[in-house]
Design an enzyme around this catalytic site. Sequence first.
Site, mmCIF file in Angstrom:
data_model
loop_
_atom_site.group_PDB
_atom_site.id
_atom_site.type_symbol
_atom_site.label_atom_id
_atom_site.label_comp_id
_atom_site.label_asym_id
_atom_site.label_seq_id
_atom_site.Cartn_x
_atom_site.Cartn_y
_atom_site.Cartn_z
ATOM 1 N N GLY A 212 -0.160 4.220 -0.492
ATOM 2 C CA GLY A 212 -1.048 5.364 -0.310
ATOM 3 C C GLY A 212 -0.528 6.279 0.786
ATOM 4 N N GLY B 178 0.874 -1.173 0.000
ATOM 5 C CA GLY B 178 0.000 0.000 0.000
ATOM 6 C C GLY B 178 0.908 1.219 0.000
ATOM 7 N N HIS C 189 -8.795 -0.864 18.645
ATOM 8 C CA HIS C 189 -8.539 0.395 17.920
ATOM 9 C C HIS C 189 -9.846 0.826 17.236
ATOM 10 C CE1 HIS C 189 -6.400 3.450 15.722
ATOM 11 N NE2 HIS C 189 -6.735 2.910 14.555
ATOM 12 N N SER D 121 -4.076 -1.935 8.189
ATOM 13 C CA SER D 121 -5.389 -1.754 7.549
ATOM 14 C C SER D 121 -6.517 -1.962 8.557
ATOM 15 C CB SER D 121 -5.552 -2.758 6.401
ATOM 16 O OG SER D 121 -4.408 -2.766 5.585
ATOM 17 N N ASN D 122 -7.574 -1.187 8.395
ATOM 18 C CA ASN D 122 -8.713 -1.253 9.327
ATOM 19 C C ASN D 122 -9.840 -2.140 8.821
ATOM 20 O OD1 ASN D 122 -8.254 0.327 11.695
ATOM 21 N ND2 ASN D 122 -8.173 2.148 10.410
ATOM 22 N N ASN E 283 -11.762 -4.517 2.916
ATOM 23 C CA ASN E 283 -10.391 -4.726 3.400
ATOM 24 C C ASN E 283 -10.065 -6.168 3.792
ATOM 25 O OD1 ASN E 283 -9.977 -2.103 2.836
ATOM 26 N ND2 ASN E 283 -9.773 -1.378 4.936
ATOM 27 N N ARG F 260 -14.559 2.525 11.470
ATOM 28 C CA ARG F 260 -13.520 1.663 10.877
ATOM 29 C C ARG F 260 -14.105 0.299 10.519
ATOM 30 N NH1 ARG F 260 -11.314 4.286 15.292
ATOM 31 N NH2 ARG F 260 -9.411 5.516 14.977
ATOM 32 N N ARG G 200 -1.798 10.134 20.481
ATOM 33 C CA ARG G 200 -2.911 11.102 20.527
ATOM 34 C C ARG G 200 -3.324 11.406 21.966
ATOM 35 N NH1 ARG G 200 -5.988 8.305 15.444
ATOM 36 N NH2 ARG G 200 -4.882 9.447 13.815
ATOM 37 N N VAL H 167 -0.761 6.361 4.182
ATOM 38 C CA VAL H 167 -0.063 5.805 5.352
ATOM 39 C C VAL H 167 1.208 5.052 4.932
ATOM 40 C CG1 VAL H 167 -0.260 4.229 7.322
ATOM 41 C CG2 VAL H 167 -2.213 5.632 6.656
ATOM 42 N N GLY H 168 1.120 4.255 3.883
ATOM 43 C CA GLY H 168 2.274 3.471 3.436
ATOM 44 C C GLY H 168 3.451 4.367 3.070
ATOM 45 N N ASP I 163 -2.732 5.625 19.067
ATOM 46 C CA ASP I 163 -3.725 6.116 20.031
ATOM 47 C C ASP I 163 -3.028 6.715 21.258
ATOM 48 O OD1 ASP I 163 -5.552 5.059 18.256
ATOM 49 O OD2 ASP I 163 -5.710 3.152 19.316
#
Length: 310
Positions: A9, A7, A175, A119-120, A95, A88, A151, A11-12, A148
């Site tokens: 994208g 991936g 998550h 991946s979610n 997914n 998610r 954050r 995040v990857g 998490d």
Amino acid sequence: MKVTVVGAGAVGASCAEYIAIKDFASEVVLLDIKEGYAEGKAMDLMQCASLNGFDTKITGVTNDYSKTANSDICVITSGIPRKPGMTREELIGINAGIVKTVSTSLIEHSPNTILIVVSNPMDTMTYLAHKATNLPKNRIIGMGGALDSARFKYRLAEALGAPISDVDGMVIGGHSDVGMVPLTSHATRNSVRVSEFLSEERLNQVKEDTKVGGATLTKLLGTSAWYAPGAAVSGLVQAIACDQKKMFPCSTLLEGEYGLNDICIGVPVILGKNGIESIVDVPLSDAEKAHMQTSAEGVRKTNGLLEVEV
Ligand SMILES: NC(=O)c1ccc[n+]([C@@H]2O[C@H](COP(=O)([O-])OP(=O)(O)OC[C@H]3O[C@@H](n4cnc5c(N)ncnc54)[C@H](O)[C@@H]3O)[C@@H](O)[C@H]2O)c1
Ligand SMILES: O=C(O)C[C@H](O)C(=O)O
């Protein structure tokens, strides 16, 4: 040290960038199904090398798993992200099929690898990767708790009016928007419990803001976040690659720990060259214990959908 990231994208690519900037891996292979996409991202990232001072070689491939052969660590970020208003869990329909195919293809070419699932819905995708590959449990790690917790620290620092470096804290559990369990009973500012500085009401607000951290960003961005997720994954990869024996909350297969069985969910683990070196048993307050159990029920409900979706 060879790392594959599936991936290319948001995040990857962010994860590949942070790995490269930290300069501990000799090679990062980015793989995507979209023709030319990973090649383009890899070339763009390589053109940062002289600017950012790294020697990691990044290459991109379109769905060619032979180029991922003998990777020490493989990261799975392939799949769709949520849009504002979605959970998610709603991503499972698309997914699950992607994660199943990708994890088995990776293991075919890198039988000794350590898999990190991003991946979610991540806890269920980690459980699915177990079922699909049958790898020993120390070699399948779900990334969620590290993000998490970052954050949580951000929100704690905001509430305390403190620099983030003063603050420590951890989030365990699933998550998901409702499943995260921010451990306020253990959170500290320079080793003093944050409950000494913050009212129960303010701490509850920190907890709630942490739990919807991903949803808040998704609403602002129109898609889910990538900088902190990429940084969190790179932290796990580095801990394994450099045998750091660092503690992160990660999703791992539980066999009795925290009173749970046959489920992947976030708990504190030690990460080193063998992947998950051990699971750490942290004492929880009664409220945190109860929240962990309801969080697990939520993950199990999503796991139940796997039989329908895959
Ligand atoms: N666990 C976490 O903490 C966390 C954090 C952020 C995002 N995520 C999840 O990570 C996933 C990726 O998010 P994103 O923002 O990077 O999405 P994105 O759409 O930017 O990137 C996903 C990439 O996966 C590729 N892809 C799809 N199917 C593929 C396949 N079969 N093989 C190879 N590549 C394939 C797509 O072409 C795309 O480039 C989402 O499911 C998102 O929910 C998880
Ligand atoms: O929020 C999302 O859907 C993506 C990810 O799980 C996150 O927490 O940023």
